[in-house]
Design a protein around this motif. Structure first.
Motif, PDB file in Angstrom:
ATOM      1  N   GLN A 122      11.375 -10.915  76.694  1.00 43.45           N
ATOM      2  CA  GLN A 122      12.545 -10.491  75.996  1.00 43.45           C
ATOM      3  C   GLN A 122      12.862 -10.297  74.880  1.00 43.45           C
ATOM      4  O   GLN A 122      12.818  -8.286  74.810  1.00 43.45           O
ATOM      5  CB  GLN A 122      13.929 -11.095  76.157  1.00 43.45           C
ATOM      6  N   ALA A 123      12.652 -10.699  73.558  1.00 50.45           N
ATOM      7  CA  ALA A 123      12.505 -10.325  72.630  1.00 50.45           C
ATOM      8  C   ALA A 123      11.329  -8.958  72.167  1.00 50.45           C
ATOM      9  O   ALA A 123      12.253  -7.385  71.440  1.00 50.45           O
ATOM     10  CB  ALA A 123      12.884 -11.191  70.859  1.00 50.45           C
ATOM     11  N   MET A 124      10.416  -8.247  72.993  1.00 41.42           N
ATOM     12  CA  MET A 124       9.313  -8.180  72.374  1.00 41.42           C
ATOM     13  C   MET A 124       9.722  -6.872  73.075  1.00 41.42           C
ATOM     14  O   MET A 124       9.212  -5.898  72.559  1.00 41.42           O
ATOM     15  CB  MET A 124       7.768  -9.002  72.821  1.00 41.42           C
ATOM     16  N   THR A 125      10.068  -7.734  74.306  1.00 41.80           N
ATOM     17  CA  THR A 125      10.533  -6.167  75.179  1.00 41.80           C
ATOM     18  C   THR A 125      11.670  -5.247  74.389  1.00 41.80           C
ATOM     19  O   THR A 125      12.179  -4.239  74.592  1.00 41.80           O
ATOM     20  CB  THR A 125      11.100  -7.012  76.760  1.00 41.80           C
ATOM     21  N   GLN A 126      12.491  -5.268  74.215  1.00 37.35           N
ATOM     22  CA  GLN A 126      13.665  -5.289  73.018  1.00 37.35           C
ATOM     23  C   GLN A 126      13.147  -4.620  72.072  1.00 37.35           C
ATOM     24  O   GLN A 126      12.999  -3.155  71.837  1.00 37.35           O
ATOM     25  CB  GLN A 126      14.726  -5.824  72.768  1.00 37.35           C
ATOM     26  N   ILE A 127      12.177  -5.507  71.568  1.00 31.99           N
ATOM     27  CA  ILE A 127      11.101  -4.492  70.048  1.00 31.99           C
ATOM     28  C   ILE A 127      11.010  -3.315  70.941  1.00 31.99           C
ATOM     29  O   ILE A 127      11.035  -2.230  70.540  1.00 31.99           O
ATOM     30  CB  ILE A 127      10.392  -5.454  69.079  1.00 31.99           C
ATOM     31  N   LYS A 128      10.280  -3.026  72.392  1.00 33.02           N
ATOM     32  CA  LYS A 128       9.531  -2.151  72.715  1.00 33.02           C
ATOM     33  C   LYS A 128       9.518  -1.319  73.059  1.00 33.02           C
ATOM     34  O   LYS A 128      10.101   0.092  72.908  1.00 33.02           O
ATOM     35  CB  LYS A 128       8.624  -2.760  74.055  1.00 33.02           C
ATOM     36  N   ALA A 129      11.249  -1.494  73.183  1.00 41.59           N
ATOM     37  CA  ALA A 129      12.097  -0.801  74.138  1.00 41.59           C
ATOM     38  C   ALA A 129      13.125   0.130  73.236  1.00 41.59           C
ATOM     39  O   ALA A 129      12.887   1.442  72.635  1.00 41.59           O
ATOM     40  CB  ALA A 129      13.855  -0.827  74.716  1.00 41.59           C
ATOM     41  N   SER A 130      12.818  -0.366  71.416  1.00 40.06           N
ATOM     42  CA  SER A 130      13.429  -0.006  70.614  1.00 40.06           C
ATOM     43  C   SER A 130      12.384   1.006  70.516  1.00 40.06           C
ATOM     44  O   SER A 130      12.812   2.044  69.523  1.00 40.06           O
ATOM     45  CB  SER A 130      13.211  -1.349  69.273  1.00 40.06           C
ATOM     46  N   SER A 131      11.373   0.598  69.997  1.00 40.95           N
ATOM     47  CA  SER A 131       9.951   1.321  69.717  1.00 40.95           C
ATOM     48  C   SER A 131       9.515   2.842  70.262  1.00 40.95           C
ATOM     49  O   SER A 131       9.760   3.764  70.074  1.00 40.95           O
ATOM     50  CB  SER A 131       8.898   0.963  69.775  1.00 40.95           C
ATOM     51  N   ASP A 132      10.451   2.253  71.402  1.00 36.34           N
ATOM     52  CA  ASP A 132      10.236   3.651  72.660  1.00 36.34           C
ATOM     53  C   ASP A 132      10.953   4.593  72.467  1.00 36.34           C
ATOM     54  O   ASP A 132      10.748   5.894  72.410  1.00 36.34           O
ATOM     55  CB  ASP A 132      10.577   3.194  73.676  1.00 36.34           C
ATOM     56  N   ALA A 133      12.367   4.099  71.773  1.00 32.14           N
ATOM     57  CA  ALA A 133      13.257   5.170  71.454  1.00 32.14           C
ATOM     58  C   ALA A 133      13.441   5.405  69.911  1.00 32.14           C
ATOM     59  O   ALA A 133      13.406   6.863  70.001  1.00 32.14           O
ATOM     60  CB  ALA A 133      14.889   3.868  71.171  1.00 32.14           C
ATOM     61  N   THR A 134      12.997   5.079  69.195  1.00 27.70           N
ATOM     62  CA  THR A 134      12.046   5.439  67.384  1.00 27.70           C
ATOM     63  C   THR A 134      11.396   6.749  68.463  1.00 27.70           C
ATOM     64  O   THR A 134      11.155   7.761  67.437  1.00 27.70           O
ATOM     65  CB  THR A 134      11.972   4.062  67.324  1.00 27.70           C
ATOM     66  N   ALA A 135      10.497   6.229  69.032  1.00 27.70           N
ATOM     67  CA  ALA A 135      10.017   7.093  69.313  1.00 27.70           C
ATOM     68  C   ALA A 135       9.979   8.387  69.575  1.00 27.70           C
ATOM     69  O   ALA A 135       9.258   9.263  69.092  1.00 27.70           O
ATOM     70  CB  ALA A 135       8.520   6.463  69.942  1.00 27.70           C
ATOM     71  N   LYS A 136      11.071   7.890  70.077  1.00 29.98           N
ATOM     72  CA  LYS A 136      11.149   9.599  70.946  1.00 29.98           C
ATOM     73  C   LYS A 136      11.996  10.993  70.291  1.00 29.98           C
ATOM     74  O   LYS A 136      11.991  11.542  69.507  1.00 29.98           O
ATOM     75  CB  LYS A 136      12.695   8.761  72.150  1.00 29.98           C
ATOM     76  N   ILE A 137      13.203  10.010  68.698  1.00 28.99           N
ATOM     77  CA  ILE A 137      13.625  10.216  67.918  1.00 28.99           C
ATOM     78  C   ILE A 137      12.141  10.842  67.035  1.00 28.99           C
ATOM     79  O   ILE A 137      12.255  12.340  66.451  1.00 28.99           O
ATOM     80  CB  ILE A 137      14.117   8.963  67.597  1.00 28.99           C
ATOM     81  N   VAL A 138      11.654  10.173  67.098  1.00 25.77           N
ATOM     82  CA  VAL A 138      11.077  10.589  66.260  1.00 25.77           C
ATOM     83  C   VAL A 138       9.361  12.101  66.575  1.00 25.77           C
ATOM     84  O   VAL A 138       9.666  12.841  65.892  1.00 25.77           O
ATOM     85  CB  VAL A 138       9.199   9.321  65.725  1.00 25.77           C
ATOM     86  N   ARG A 139       9.348  12.033  68.643  1.00 23.97           N
ATOM     87  CA  ARG A 139       8.842  13.065  68.804  1.00 23.97           C
ATOM     88  C   ARG A 139       9.654  14.421  68.091  1.00 23.97           C
ATOM     89  O   ARG A 139       9.428  15.288  68.260  1.00 23.97           O
ATOM     90  CB  ARG A 139       8.319  12.595  69.921  1.00 23.97           C
ATOM     91  N   THR A 140      11.440  14.023  68.519  1.00 25.79           N
ATOM     92  CA  THR A 140      12.120  14.591  68.394  1.00 25.79           C
ATOM     93  C   THR A 140      12.091  15.190  66.697  1.00 25.79           C
ATOM     94  O   THR A 140      12.233  16.935  66.236  1.00 25.79           O
ATOM     95  CB  THR A 140      13.387  14.146  68.274  1.00 25.79           C
ATOM     96  N   ILE A 141      12.213  14.358  65.904  1.00 20.24           N
ATOM     97  CA  ILE A 141      11.567  14.927  64.267  1.00 20.24           C
ATOM     98  C   ILE A 141      10.651  15.672  63.761  1.00 20.24           C
ATOM     99  O   ILE A 141      10.049  17.099  63.310  1.00 20.24           O
ATOM    100  CB  ILE A 141      12.002  13.908  63.665  1.00 20.24           C
ATOM    101  N   ASP A 142       9.050  15.243  65.137  1.00 17.40           N
ATOM    102  CA  ASP A 142       8.352  16.211  64.760  1.00 17.40           C
ATOM    103  C   ASP A 142       8.603  17.512  65.492  1.00 17.40           C
ATOM    104  O   ASP A 142       8.115  18.800  64.979  1.00 17.40           O
ATOM    105  CB  ASP A 142       7.200  15.087  65.991  1.00 17.40           C
ATOM    106  N   GLU A 143       9.217  17.258  66.689  1.00 17.00           N
ATOM    107  CA  GLU A 143       9.108  19.076  67.139  1.00 17.00           C
ATOM    108  C   GLU A 143      10.316  19.701  65.979  1.00 17.00           C
ATOM    109  O   GLU A 143       9.791  21.320  65.918  1.00 17.00           O
ATOM    110  CB  GLU A 143      10.421  19.068  68.913  1.00 17.00           C
ATOM    111  N   ILE A 144      11.163  19.233  65.654  1.00 14.02           N
ATOM    112  CA  ILE A 144      11.773  19.477  64.919  1.00 14.02           C
ATOM    113  C   ILE A 144      11.169  20.742  63.551  1.00 14.02           C
ATOM    114  O   ILE A 144      11.511  21.406  63.075  1.00 14.02           O
ATOM    115  CB  ILE A 144      13.223  19.304  64.093  1.00 14.02           C
TER     116      ILE A 144
END
Lengths: 466, 183
Positions: free
Chosen positions: A262-284
């Protein structure tokens, strides 16, 4: 006189019975002078000692030859009749004849008395002698018998009257002799049989003793087995406990791994969310870059007036590029992190599978150990039953050892009694004497040394005299 | 990337090439970096949906509405005879002015505004007869490799002939028409 004698023998010769008696003991020729002399002496009437002793001897002789009395009477009657006939024939007067006859009768009566006395006395003497003979031999035989000699028999010829006694005595002695011989043989056989019984009992007692010791060894082994099975049962219990702990550990591990997943899955989800943010930053950053470029373009078109602006635009663009780089680095890190998390999840799944297997195995082990514990329990029961059976066997063996000893003792007693009986019988001298003393089985007390811990106690004192 | 690529040439200075010195906007098509004079560049923006127009040469993708103005969009790769490529996040449209008309040009990636001195520029080499290199102003030498400096007018006019102006007006009219229909 001669005529009377002739007439007498003539009469005798006409009577076969009387003639046979004469011919048996003497003959007419031998007797005739004696009879003639007797008649002459009688008629003279001179009865002296010689005559008396003669007649007495005649009476004794008649007794010896066992002459029947009617021959006497017959002789007297014939002599009297012939004498009277002869006197009558001589022409004597009837009164003289009567006198003669009376005188002759008296003489005959006296003679008859003499002869009969002698006869009777002789007969009585003979009887006394016969009885003495019987009594003497009987005494001698009985004396030998009383001394134990059963071969003694009455052998001398006895008077006919006592022959039955002799026969009966001899038959009785025969019977006694035979009975005692048989008794001796029987006693010998009994003694031999008792010896065999004693030997058999000894073997039995020895066997029982060996059996008892074997049983003791078995009992000891069984006790060891019991201890081992109890230890096994205890170990199985411990194993069961440990496998239970294993199972619960594995189950806890499973829970932990699930939490980890579960923790790993949460980490993955958090990472995905972070990746999304990073993509946004990249876009910006990209957009900023474009803006900076546009600004640079504008500045260039503005010529000298745009020079300062161009510198700012360039700085902005540099920042945008750095931001984009940072975003890219972050993105790759996040990607790595996500990858690691995914790896972790995969590993976790493997761990989960392993833990599930461990848990499954642990429950299998638990079940097996449970079976082992059950088997150990059953084994313990079985061994206890065997123990009880062996105990019974032991008792039976002790009992049979005791019985064997009793039997041995009894056979010893039997042997002793047979020996005594034989000794008693051997006191007698028998016709079929057993050759030599009867051999009896030697008895060893050591062979009867089996002392059962329980059961009957044989009377060994009884055997001690052997 | 503000550094000017100032590489002094050992030989005599080509006068024509010296005139070419100035600021260039560089971009990538494939792995090659191209440059164009910055005074020809009007604007740069991200790729946006292009409305295709029938009956056009294959390198002209269509038209777009840029803040109320309809402009035609040319695929640079197709125009210079390269295989077309999937659009990426970095695909951009550079709006350039040629012959008084704004034309959009799709490139793989916009790089930078760079100052190129005349001495760092060489004339395009001859690749032999039959190979058209008219659209190249020259080749700018940089620290890492070279930048192909484009004559953007020639790039966009190449093959249009004398009536290019007519075509351009016709195309502009048609684009306006389509834009009116679309928007």
């Amino acid at each position: 006189m001669e005529g009377v004698v002739d007439a007498f023998y003539g009469t005798i010769q006409r009577k076969p019975g009387a003639y046979a008696v004469i011919q048996k003991h003497t003959s007419i020729e031998r007797q005739r002078p004696m009879l003639t002399r007797y008649l002459q002496t009688l008629i003279t009437g001179r009865v002296d000692d010689e005559f008396v002793s003669y007649r007495t001897r005649v009476g004794q002789i008649h007794d010896h030859i066992d002459l029947d009395s009617h021959y006497y009477m017959g002789m007297y009657e014939v002599l009297r009749r012939e004498s009277v006939t002869a006197v009558t024939a001589s022409g004597a007067a009837p009164a003289d004849v009567t006198l003669f006859r009376e005188a002759l009768d008296r003489l005959f009566q006296a003679d008859m008395a003499l002869c009969m006395d002698a006869f009777i006395e002789s007969r009585r003497d003979r009887s006394v002698k016969a009885v003495e003979k019987v009594v003497n031999e009987l005494g001698a035989v009985l004396n030998r018998v009383s001394d134990g000699d059963l071969t003694a028999r009455a052998v001398v010829d006895w008077e006919a009257t006592y022959t039955a006694i002799k026969d009966n005595l001899n038959r009785a002695l025969d019977s006694l002799d035979q009975a005692l011989s048989q008794t001796a043989a029987g006693a010998t056989q009994v003694a031999a049989a008792a010896g065999e019984i004693a030997q058999g009992s000894q073997s039995l007692a020895q066997g029982a003793s060996e059996q008892a010791s074997t049983l003791e060894e078995i009992t000891a082994s069984l006790h060891e087995i019991t201890d081992m099975t109890k230890t096994n049962a205890g170990t199985a219990d411990q194993m069961q406990h440990i496998s239970g702990e294993n199972l619960s550990s594995a189950n806890r591990g499973l829970v932990s791994v699930e939490q980890l997943t579960q923790a790993m899955t949460q980490i993955k989800a958090s990472s995905d969310a972070t990746a999304k943010i990073v993509r946004t930053i990249d876009e910006i950053a990209f957009q900023t870059n474009l803006l900076a470029l546009n600004a640079a373009v504008e500045a260039a078109r503005a010529g000298d007036a745009g020079k300062g602006f161009a510198v700012v635009a360039e700085e902005v663009r540099a920042l945008a590029l750095r931001s984009a780089d940072a975003a890219r680095n972050t993105a790759s890190l996040i990607e790595e992190s996500v990858e690691n998390a995914e790896n972790g999840v995969r590993l976790n799944e493997a761990v989960l599978t392993n833990l599930q297997e461990i848990a499954g195995r642990a429950s299998q082990v638990g079940a097996l150990v449970n079976q082992i514990a059950g088997s150990a329990e059953q084994e313990t029961h079985a061994v206890e039953q065997i123990n009880a059976a062996v105990e019974q066997l032991n008792q039976v063996t002790q009992q049979s050892a005791a019985n064997a000893e009793e039997s041995a003792a009894a056979s010893e007693e039997l042997t002793g009694q047979a020996r005594q009986m034989l000794a008693m019988v051997q006191e007698f001298t028998l016709t079929n004497q057993a050759k030599g003393p009867v051999r009896l089985q030697p008895m060893h007390r050591s062979a009867l040394g089996v002392r059962p811990t329980g059961g009957g106690k044989p009377d060994l004192e009884l055997l001690a005299n052997f | 990337m503000t550094s000017s690529i100032a590489t002094p040439t050992a030989g005599g200075t080509n006068r024509q090439l010296t005139e070419l010195s100035g600021k260039y906007l560089t971009f990538f098509a494939g792995s090659e970096e191209y440059g164009r004079q910055i005074h020809k560049v009007r604007e740069i923006f991200c790729m946006m949906p292009v409305t295709p127009v029938p009956q056009l040469p294959h390198h002209i993708l269509g038209v777009i509405n840029l803040r109320g103005r309809v402009i035609q969009v040319t695929d640079f790769r197709a125009r210079v005879g390269m295989f077309s490529q999937e659009q990426t996040a970095e695909t951009c449209i550079i709006v350039v002015e040629t012959c008084g008309v704004d034309v959009g040009m799709v490139v793989d990636k916009v790089s930078e505004v760079v100052n190129i001195q005349g001495e760092s520029i060489e004339a395009a080499p001859s690749f032999g007869p039959g190979v058209n290199t008219d659209f190249l102003l020259g080749i700018g030498k940089a620290e890492k490799g070279v930048k192909l400096l484009l004559d953007i007018d020639k790039v966009l006019d190449l093959g249009l002939g004398a009536d290019a102006g007519d075509w351009r007006s016709a195309a502009a009219d048609e684009a306006s028409l389509i834009a009116a229909e679309l928007f």
